[in-house]
Design an enzyme around this catalytic site. Structure first.
Site, PDB file in Angstrom:
ATOM      1  N   PHE A 151      42.558  38.510  38.434  1.00 48.88           N
ATOM      2  CA  PHE A 151      42.416  40.368  37.605  1.00 48.88           C
ATOM      3  C   PHE A 151      42.178  40.815  40.007  1.00 48.88           C
ATOM      4  O   PHE A 151      41.763  41.582  39.908  1.00 48.88           O
ATOM      5  CB  PHE A 151      40.778  39.980  37.334  1.00 48.88           C
ATOM      6  CG  PHE A 151      39.309  40.013  37.843  1.00 48.88           C
ATOM      7  CD1 PHE A 151      38.669  40.410  38.896  1.00 48.88           C
ATOM      8  CD2 PHE A 151      39.524  38.945  37.329  1.00 48.88           C
ATOM      9  CE1 PHE A 151      37.554  39.905  39.448  1.00 48.88           C
ATOM     10  CE2 PHE A 151      37.980  37.311  37.947  1.00 48.88           C
ATOM     11  CZ  PHE A 151      36.874  38.824  39.289  1.00 48.88           C
ATOM     12  N   GLU A 178      43.841  42.586  32.228  1.00 50.75           N
ATOM     13  CA  GLU A 178      43.258  43.287  30.928  1.00 50.75           C
ATOM     14  C   GLU A 178      42.188  43.341  31.443  1.00 50.75           C
ATOM     15  O   GLU A 178      41.688  45.287  30.937  1.00 50.75           O
ATOM     16  CB  GLU A 178      43.290  42.736  30.297  1.00 50.75           C
ATOM     17  CG  GLU A 178      42.128  41.793  29.680  1.00 50.75           C
ATOM     18  CD  GLU A 178      42.120  40.307  29.684  1.00 50.75           C
ATOM     19  OE1 GLU A 178      41.570  38.691  29.909  1.00 50.75           O
ATOM     20  OE2 GLU A 178      44.209  40.363  29.946  1.00 50.75           O
ATOM     21  N   CYS A 283      40.306  33.937  45.797  1.00 52.83           N
ATOM     22  CA  CYS A 283      40.336  32.493  45.730  1.00 52.83           C
ATOM     23  C   CYS A 283      41.138  31.985  47.358  1.00 52.83           C
ATOM     24  O   CYS A 283      40.730  30.484  47.267  1.00 52.83           O
ATOM     25  CB  CYS A 283      41.968  32.243  44.602  1.00 52.83           C
ATOM     26  SG  CYS A 283      43.231  33.007  45.904  1.00 52.83           S
ATOM     27  N   GLU A 383      33.928  26.499  41.671  1.00 52.77           N
ATOM     28  CA  GLU A 383      34.087  27.858  42.619  1.00 52.77           C
ATOM     29  C   GLU A 383      33.035  29.253  41.714  1.00 52.77           C
ATOM     30  O   GLU A 383      33.175  29.420  40.447  1.00 52.77           O
ATOM     31  CB  GLU A 383      35.462  28.215  41.666  1.00 52.77           C
ATOM     32  CG  GLU A 383      36.118  29.509  42.694  1.00 52.77           C
ATOM     33  CD  GLU A 383      37.634  29.844  42.947  1.00 52.77           C
ATOM     34  OE1 GLU A 383      38.207  30.260  43.719  1.00 52.77           O
ATOM     35  OE2 GLU A 383      38.150  29.321  41.421  1.00 52.77           O
TER      36      GLU A 383
END
Length: 499
Positions: A151, A178, A283, A383
């Protein structure tokens, strides 16, 4: 405000799904439902793959120059529609409009790179490799490719996948997140406006069932995934079992090393932007800063800088960061902050319970900063994917390198220094796939490959650059000899020699 119903895109047409399962797409700053997205049926996914498989028969033979011209048209359309794409990103993801426009720009870089396909896909030739024998290679498309994206970059991540895949002659099935699909769908519309033929680029939506169907499908020859380590590892194993090529770009724990000789204001401003931009939902975010030696004295400035970061809806022009993508993401980040406190880290700036005037229902977490963080703590091991910065102090560069190399992830790392010797030593000894030197987010330009490593990556070849061309093609080597019409054979050669 009307609620969009997100279509599938199959065989060149936007088609409404017949699924009975739909999910609301919510503006994370307001909780307003802005769209509804289907979880496609197995039959609909099958239809998308079949369309791509049929289109491959003709698309693979389209001349390179024609594919190039489509990419040229697409890059122009993306450039012309940047504001619209950025607004859709902000509405569904929450990142600020300038950050969203920057994302579109990074995706555009890949499309621009794909415009060079006439030279990128060339093979090699050795004339007279043996007596009147030529050896040459053909870099041919694989067939149907697929992509599953996260996303956090609904434009950039699809651009990491389908432009080079279709430019090299493959057809494609894309499953966007989604959580924020509208900007991706607009990108696909622009691709068809640019001239991508029916069936070459298809889109389906859904959750784990659709992702698993794509990984298992024997007609899909290669799959690119960008997302969490848990999901990426599962899909990698399924795809491998199905005999397909796979690249899986996964989780990270990125570190930013600050040396005492660095430009103080530049280093602090850059590390804060990297840690807190997009509410930490990158990321490649530097979520750990390692202060070396006397740089530990800069902590007060880092704390003060953290406190000046402005939180607001993505449409607020002076906001530094917007909301997290969902209430669930907010709850998880705040739970991890609480865990950090309980495990002994020192919480200097607490972003829990953050309120933005006029947006009482937004998924806001303020910039958060911990010190005294150790490797066994949950906030270091996991993370966080939120605006949380962990500060670690060490005495020497060697200690900083050892500390980072002990972390299992290898997506990216940065160092701030004015010493060329220190920078060169760091880039040589650090065991991380992407390194920034006075650059806080070392995502390379698109004509270089994305080279995360270790636990952050499964598969030998990453997106973008030369590696992506290799990933989306297979090499066929031809060994050829043409005899003169009147040439008479000198006899049977029963050896392996070409003669």
């Amino acid at each position: 405000m009307s609620v969009r119903e997100i279509p599938m895109y199959i065989d060149g047409q936007a088609i409404q799904s017949q699924s009975q399962e739909w999910r609301d797409v919510v503006n994370p700053a307001t909780q307003e439902v802005v769209a509804r997205v289907p979880f496609c049926t197995a039959e609909e996914v099958e239809r998308a793959v079949a369309s791509a498989k049929e289109a491959f028969k003709t698309w693979r033979k389209v001349p390179l120059a024609k594919r190039m011209r489509i990419m040229l048209k697409l890059q122009a359309l993306i450039r012309d529609n940047t504001d619209e794409l950025a607004a859709l990103i902000t509405e569904e993801h929450g990142k600020t409009l300038p950050d969203a426009a920057g994302e579109v720009g990074r995706g555009l870089e890949v499309v621009e790179h794909a415009c060079s396909i006439t030279s990128l896909q060339l093979g090699e030739l050795a004339e007279n490799a043996a007596n009147e024998v030529d050896v040459y290679t053909l870099n041919q498309p694989l067939g149907v490719g697929a992509g599953i994206t996260a996303f956090n970059f609904p434009i950039m991540l699809p651009c990491f996948m389908f432009p080079l895949a279709i430019a090299t002659g493959n057809t494609f099935v894309l499953k966007p997140s989604e959580q924020d699909p509208s900007s991706t769908m607009r990108l696909v519309e622009l691709a068809h406006e640019a001239g991508v033929p029916a069936g070459v680029l298809n889109v389906v939506h859904g959750g784990p069932d659709v992702a698993n169907q794509i990984a298992d499908h024997t007609d899909i020859k290669a799959l690119s995934f960008i997302g969490s380590t848990h999901v990426g590892s599962l899909l990698y194993n399924r795809a491998a079992a199905a005999g397909k090529r796979m690249q899986s770009m996964m989780g990270a724990k990125n570190h930013c090393v600050v040396m005492p000789d660095a430009n103080r204001s530049q280093a602090i401003n850059n590390l804060l932007g990297s840690a807190y931009g997009a509410a930490g939902q990158r990321c490649m975010a530097n979520s750990v800063v390692v202060l070396v030696g006397e740089a530990r004295e800069w902590l007060d400035d880092i704390v003060e800088g953290t406190k000046t970061m402005k939180v607001g809806p993505g449409t607020q022009t002076d906001a530094d960061l917007g909301p997290l993508v969902s209430p669930q993401a907010k709850e998880r980040v705040e739970r991890l902050i609480t865990a950090g406190e309980k495990e002994g880290a020192k919480l200097l700036v607490d972003g829990r319970g953050y309120q933005v005037e006029g947006y009482p229902d937004g998924n806001f977490v303020g910039p958060t900063l911990f010190t005294d963080v150790t490797p066994e703590m949950t906030i270091y091991r996991e993370e966080i994917f939120g605006p949380v910065l962990c500060v670690v102090t060490v005495d020497t560069l060697d200690e900083a390198i050892a500390f980072i190399n002990a972390n299992p992830n290898g997506n990216g790392t940065s160092i701030f220094t004015n010493s060329g010797w220190v920078a060169r030593r760091f880039e040589s000894d650090i065991d991380v796939g992407q390194v920034g030197i006075n650059v806080p987010i070392p995502v390379p330009v698109a004509y270089f490959s994305f080279t995360g490593s270790r636990a952050s990556k499964l598969g030998d070849l990453g997106p973008n650059g030369k590696q992506a061309i290799a990933f989306w093609t297979q090499t066929k080597t031809v060994t050829a000899r043409w005899f003169e019409p009147e040439n008479v054979s000198s006899g049977i050669n029963s050896t392996i020699s070409l003669g």
